[in-house]
Design an enzyme around this catalytic site. Structure first.
Site, PDB file in Angstrom:
ATOM      1  N   TYR A  33       0.830  -1.208   0.000  1.00  0.00           N
ATOM      2  CA  TYR A  33       0.000   0.000   0.000  1.00  0.00           C
ATOM      3  C   TYR A  33       0.861   1.254   0.000  1.00  0.00           C
ATOM      4  O   TYR A  33       2.069   1.203   0.223  1.00  0.00           O
ATOM      5  CB  TYR A  33      -0.941   0.004   1.206  1.00  0.00           C
ATOM      6  CG  TYR A  33      -0.283   0.382   2.523  1.00  0.00           C
ATOM      7  CD1 TYR A  33      -0.427   1.669   3.046  1.00  0.00           C
ATOM      8  CD2 TYR A  33       0.481  -0.530   3.238  1.00  0.00           C
ATOM      9  CE1 TYR A  33       0.169   2.018   4.252  1.00  0.00           C
ATOM     10  CE2 TYR A  33       1.076  -0.189   4.434  1.00  0.00           C
ATOM     11  CZ  TYR A  33       0.920   1.093   4.940  1.00  0.00           C
ATOM     12  OH  TYR A  33       1.516   1.440   6.128  1.00  0.00           O
ATOM     13  N   LYS A 146       6.430  -1.934   2.011  1.00  0.00           N
ATOM     14  CA  LYS A 146       5.234  -1.309   2.600  1.00  0.00           C
ATOM     15  C   LYS A 146       4.058  -2.270   2.468  1.00  0.00           C
ATOM     16  O   LYS A 146       3.132  -2.084   1.670  1.00  0.00           O
ATOM     17  CB  LYS A 146       4.939   0.042   1.950  1.00  0.00           C
ATOM     18  CG  LYS A 146       4.075   0.950   2.830  1.00  0.00           C
ATOM     19  CD  LYS A 146       4.086   2.371   2.318  1.00  0.00           C
ATOM     20  CE  LYS A 146       3.169   3.276   3.143  1.00  0.00           C
ATOM     21  NZ  LYS A 146       3.632   3.475   4.517  1.00  0.00           N
ATOM     22  N   GLU A 178      11.914   2.738  14.326  1.00  0.00           N
ATOM     23  CA  GLU A 178      11.051   3.779  13.771  1.00  0.00           C
ATOM     24  C   GLU A 178       9.754   3.807  14.563  1.00  0.00           C
ATOM     25  O   GLU A 178       9.547   3.000  15.472  1.00  0.00           O
ATOM     26  CB  GLU A 178      10.766   3.500  12.302  1.00  0.00           C
ATOM     27  CG  GLU A 178      10.114   2.153  12.038  1.00  0.00           C
ATOM     28  CD  GLU A 178      10.057   1.808  10.559  1.00  0.00           C
ATOM     29  OE1 GLU A 178      10.058   2.735   9.727  1.00  0.00           O
ATOM     30  OE2 GLU A 178      10.024   0.601  10.237  1.00  0.00           O
ATOM     31  N   LEU A 202      11.118   1.123   7.155  1.00  0.00           N
ATOM     32  CA  LEU A 202      10.493   1.541   5.910  1.00  0.00           C
ATOM     33  C   LEU A 202      11.239   2.758   5.368  1.00  0.00           C
ATOM     34  O   LEU A 202      11.561   3.673   6.134  1.00  0.00           O
ATOM     35  CB  LEU A 202       9.029   1.902   6.156  1.00  0.00           C
ATOM     36  CG  LEU A 202       8.235   2.321   4.921  1.00  0.00           C
ATOM     37  CD1 LEU A 202       7.941   1.114   4.050  1.00  0.00           C
ATOM     38  CD2 LEU A 202       6.941   3.013   5.334  1.00  0.00           C
TER      39      LEU A 202
END
Length: 287
Positions: A33, A146, A178, A202
């Site tokens: 996505y 992702k 993160e 990511l």
């Protein structure tokens, strides 16, 4: 959860959009996505969106459902049909519909997108700052993709919310990776520090743009691992994502960061990104 959505070649009312129970996104989380911010009626960071989506699709072996140009046209049309001047567009591509087998079948991918309205520029949290707590990073080892398989992030976000925080910063081997839905930064001695790219995080689009903007502004940057203790001792901290742009972090695990107020670099990076967005949207109110 209303308005017009895009699903497999058609624009339909959200209430009429249907996906098969045999879609591999539903059965396996087999898909990827993206989220594009919309500012001033313009899709922002389009090139970086295409790059990251291409990389995610290639990593899991799902082919593009449309050409890059057609894909952007679809998302822009969706934005206009829903009259979104500020907010975002979410899109995902799953492997498609097939009998439930673990190995990849040769099938047509499924593509979906929806648009939403949200205040990005005048977000009051940019003035107050947000609280963060640290949580264990329990995710898989290909976080650079992702993927729509987000249960690890959902669990970490829920843990953070239950602790009274806005966001969770995930920790692995003593180092911050993160946020549950954002990139993490600390600042020390007039230097912005953030973790380098790898399969552990990511590759944030806002991260990419912000580091480029910081370099152009002459701000010192260090891409390296940093510990939770370093974060506690930072002069300031902030986070970034598609729908927050940049938000200052004023506390971590209940410990005040800096003077407990939004710092100068969070404000600077937010200002630079919004200025970049205004340049991409010359007719918008941002200019």
């Amino acid at each position: 959860m209303d308005g017009v959505v895009f699903l497999n070649g058609e624009f339909v009312e959200a209430s009429q959009a249907k996906v098969s129970v045999f879609d591999r996104g539903y059965l396996f989380g087999d898909g990827v996505y993206e989220v594009l911010p919309v500012i001033g009626g313009k899709l922002i960071d389009q090139e970086n969106f295409l790059i990251r989506l291409k990389n995610s699709l290639a990593a899991v072996g799902i082919r593009w459902p449309y050409s890059e140009e057609r894909y952007l046209d679809i998302l822009e049309e969706l934005m206009h049909r829903n009259e979104v001047e500020e907010g975002g567009v979410y899109t995902q591509v799953t492997r498609g519909v097939a009998a439930r087998e673990f190995a990849y079948p040769r099938i047509e991918p499924c593509c979906m997108a929806f648009a939403f309205k949200k205040a990005l520029v005048d977000n009051p949290l940019a003035q107050t700052g947000v609280a963060v707590v640290t949580v264990d990073d329990i995710r898989w080892k290909r976080r650079d993709i992702k993927s729509i398989s987000l249960i690890g992030q959902c669990m970490a976000k829920q843990q953070s919310v239950e602790a009274g925080a806005y966001e969770g910063w995930m920790v692995e081997d003593g180092y911050i990776t993160e946020g549950t839905s954002s990139t993490a930064y600390i600042c020390k001695d007039d230097t912005i520090i953030t973790r380098p790219l790898s399969r552990a995080i990511l590759p944030g689009i806002r991260r990419k743009s912000l580091l480029k903007l910081a370099e152009m502004e002459g701000v010192r940057i260090e891409q390296r691992l940093f510990t939770v203790e370093e974060a506690y001792q930072a002069d300031e901290a902030f986070l970034s994502s598609a729908t927050t742009i940049v938000l200052p972090v004023i506390s971590i695990d209940g410990k005040t960061i800096g003077n407990g107020k939004p710092g100068k670099y969070a404000a600077l990076m937010r200002q630079l990104y919004i200025r970049m967005a205004a340049d991409e949207s010359p007719a918008s109110r941002l200019g």
